[in-house]
Design a protein around this motif. Sequence first.
Motif, PDB file in Angstrom:
ATOM      1  N   ASN A 291      44.015  56.892  37.282  1.00 25.26           N
ATOM      2  CA  ASN A 291      44.268  55.995  36.157  1.00 25.26           C
ATOM      3  C   ASN A 291      44.800  54.666  36.670  1.00 25.26           C
ATOM      4  O   ASN A 291      45.611  54.632  37.589  1.00 25.26           O
ATOM      5  N   ASN A 292      44.350  53.603  36.069  1.00 26.46           N
ATOM      6  CA  ASN A 292      44.912  52.282  36.322  1.00 26.46           C
ATOM      7  C   ASN A 292      45.920  51.999  35.215  1.00 26.46           C
ATOM      8  O   ASN A 292      45.626  51.281  34.272  1.00 26.46           O
ATOM      9  N   ASP A 293      47.092  52.555  35.317  1.00 23.09           N
ATOM     10  CA  ASP A 293      48.046  52.444  34.211  1.00 23.09           C
ATOM     11  C   ASP A 293      49.123  51.392  34.444  1.00 23.09           C
ATOM     12  O   ASP A 293      49.870  51.081  33.525  1.00 23.09           O
ATOM     13  N   ASP A 294      49.227  50.856  35.642  1.00 24.53           N
ATOM     14  CA  ASP A 294      50.232  49.829  35.910  1.00 24.53           C
ATOM     15  C   ASP A 294      49.649  48.564  36.522  1.00 24.53           C
ATOM     16  O   ASP A 294      50.298  47.520  36.507  1.00 24.53           O
ATOM     17  N   TYR A 295      48.443  48.642  37.088  1.00 24.01           N
ATOM     18  CA  TYR A 295      47.864  47.503  37.800  1.00 24.01           C
ATOM     19  C   TYR A 295      46.409  47.273  37.389  1.00 24.01           C
ATOM     20  O   TYR A 295      45.658  48.232  37.174  1.00 24.01           O
ATOM     21  N   THR A 318      34.146  43.817  41.630  1.00 20.95           N
ATOM     22  CA  THR A 318      34.371  44.720  40.505  1.00 20.95           C
ATOM     23  C   THR A 318      35.793  44.519  39.996  1.00 20.95           C
ATOM     24  O   THR A 318      36.715  44.269  40.781  1.00 20.95           O
ATOM     25  N   PHE A 319      35.932  44.644  38.679  1.00 23.86           N
ATOM     26  CA  PHE A 319      37.222  44.419  38.014  1.00 23.86           C
ATOM     27  C   PHE A 319      37.480  45.595  37.090  1.00 23.86           C
ATOM     28  O   PHE A 319      36.749  45.817  36.134  1.00 23.86           O
ATOM     29  N   HIS A 320      38.517  46.370  37.418  1.00 27.87           N
ATOM     30  CA  HIS A 320      38.898  47.534  36.628  1.00 27.87           C
ATOM     31  C   HIS A 320      40.263  47.265  35.994  1.00 27.87           C
ATOM     32  O   HIS A 320      41.285  47.370  36.662  1.00 27.87           O
ATOM     33  N   PRO A 321      40.278  46.881  34.717  1.00 26.63           N
ATOM     34  CA  PRO A 321      41.558  46.571  34.064  1.00 26.63           C
ATOM     35  C   PRO A 321      42.458  47.793  33.948  1.00 26.63           C
ATOM     36  O   PRO A 321      42.001  48.940  33.993  1.00 26.63           O
ATOM     37  N   CYS A 322      43.729  47.521  33.800  1.00 22.40           N
ATOM     38  CA  CYS A 322      44.729  48.559  33.620  1.00 22.40           C
ATOM     39  C   CYS A 322      44.452  49.350  32.348  1.00 22.40           C
ATOM     40  O   CYS A 322      44.167  48.773  31.295  1.00 22.40           O
ATOM     41  N   GLY A 323      44.518  50.691  32.426  1.00 25.78           N
ATOM     42  CA  GLY A 323      44.493  51.485  31.207  1.00 25.78           C
ATOM     43  C   GLY A 323      43.385  52.501  31.072  1.00 25.78           C
ATOM     44  O   GLY A 323      43.265  53.140  30.024  1.00 25.78           O
ATOM     45  N   PHE A 324      42.529  52.679  32.100  1.00 24.15           N
ATOM     46  CA  PHE A 324      41.496  53.702  31.979  1.00 24.15           C
ATOM     47  C   PHE A 324      41.301  54.384  33.328  1.00 24.15           C
ATOM     48  O   PHE A 324      41.746  53.902  34.369  1.00 24.15           O
ATOM     49  N   THR A 325      40.619  55.521  33.309  1.00 23.53           N
ATOM     50  CA  THR A 325      40.359  56.286  34.516  1.00 23.53           C
ATOM     51  C   THR A 325      39.086  55.801  35.183  1.00 23.53           C
ATOM     52  O   THR A 325      38.089  55.542  34.522  1.00 23.53           O
ATOM     53  N   VAL A 351      42.535  43.327  45.457  1.00 26.93           N
ATOM     54  CA  VAL A 351      43.703  42.661  44.896  1.00 26.93           C
ATOM     55  C   VAL A 351      44.155  43.470  43.687  1.00 26.93           C
ATOM     56  O   VAL A 351      43.390  43.656  42.735  1.00 26.93           O
ATOM     57  N   ASP A 352      45.366  44.003  43.733  1.00 22.73           N
ATOM     58  CA  ASP A 352      45.953  44.755  42.616  1.00 22.73           C
ATOM     59  C   ASP A 352      47.061  43.914  42.005  1.00 22.73           C
ATOM     60  O   ASP A 352      48.023  43.550  42.707  1.00 22.73           O
ATOM     61  N   THR A 353      46.947  43.627  40.719  1.00 25.03           N
ATOM     62  CA  THR A 353      47.921  42.759  40.051  1.00 25.03           C
ATOM     63  C   THR A 353      48.717  43.543  39.015  1.00 25.03           C
ATOM     64  O   THR A 353      48.159  44.352  38.271  1.00 25.03           O
ATOM     65  N   ARG A 354      50.011  43.281  38.979  1.00 25.79           N
ATOM     66  CA  ARG A 354      50.903  43.985  38.048  1.00 25.79           C
ATOM     67  C   ARG A 354      50.746  43.470  36.620  1.00 25.79           C
ATOM     68  O   ARG A 354      51.119  44.162  35.670  1.00 25.79           O
ATOM     69  N   ASP A 355      50.171  42.280  36.460  1.00 27.35           N
ATOM     70  CA  ASP A 355      50.001  41.668  35.144  1.00 27.35           C
ATOM     71  C   ASP A 355      48.517  41.535  34.822  1.00 27.35           C
ATOM     72  O   ASP A 355      47.688  41.341  35.731  1.00 27.35           O
TER      73      ASP A 355
END
Length: 386
Positions: A291-295, A318-325, A351-355
């Motif tokens: 899960n991308n639950d924080d980044y 590729t860009f995988h936003p926070c909030g899905f598996t 690149v993993d971003t907290r925001d």
Amino acid sequence: MRRYIPVQTVEGRASRQAHADLPADTYEREMGKEGFFGPAAHLYHANPPTAWTSWEGPLKPRAFDLNRIERAARTPWDATTFLHNAHCKMRFWRFGGAMDHLVRNADGDELIFLHAGQADLYCDFGHLAIVAGDYVVLPRGTMWRIETDGPIEALLIEATNSTYMLPEKGLVGPHAIFDPAMLDTPRLNAAFDAQRQGPEAGVEWRVKIRRLGEISTVTYPFNPLDAVGWKGDLAPVRINVKDIRPLMSDRYHLPPSAHTTFVANRFVVCTFAPRPFESDPGALKVPFFHNNDDYDEVLFYHAGDFFSRDNIDAGMVTFHPCGFTHGPHPKALKNAFTQKKTATDEYAVMVDTRDPLQVGDLPAGVENPDYHRSWTPKDQTAEAAE
């Protein structure tokens, strides 16, 4: 010190060791905190967690082919911004020739990743010859320009209002992944001396300074890159991806965080470099579902065979936003425990971003609108089309 709610339990069929010896006919999914650094749960599913048949809403995974950005920019300030937030800006720059001006970023440190070509970089501290695969960290406030004999392509990652640093390497020690002695600094060499132009040359030089996204231009009656010496513990540094020696484990698939190269305020930069596949028969040999639950997660594909992705080529993102598996594509999943090759041969920048990241204003055709379908098994894709 953070005090997470402590939970240590097992329910139903589960593996005792994460990412290895999965129960028969199951698919492991990691649900974790703080981008692989915090507490985590491992859930074992009867079906792949990414085998969806449709997707609605803005959270869907996205892919961009930066090769389709054809416009060249005479200055990095005009490079195409494809993803950004308040702490990180990612741009793709095509250029060729010699910059007729200098630039200075007053908003934050700049990280140049040279994707294609070669160039000479001149800055306050001297000269660096750079080639494809080079990372160059330019501290905030550095004046610089480049000259090329041919076209170049570069990924520019700005640490807005922040500083690039090296990650803590913990038990493996400070010389793991790469020895800091591998970091090259600019030299006050013959090439740097040759580019000097004093007031007697009668040539004006402009410095384009970016601050709060706006450009100010300062004009000098000489080339301000005229240092005759420097000292200290702050300077631009360079390292090539081929000099990075990734952590490896024969019996355990390491998380992306093991490949962290640089850290900044609220984001990290990681490098995937060739390494042997895990040899233990029970160990996963592809990225695990997670899960991308924080980044928010961004991957720029530089070179090689990207073993966990289908139809992804060099120069794509590729860009995988926070909030899905998410996890490996179906074709890669077939090789979860057995690989045809003994080692990976990919180079990629993560690149993993907290925001949350916002997508920039991109030319038509750069985004693949059907990327989210790439996890859907082909038989289900055919049924959906009918």
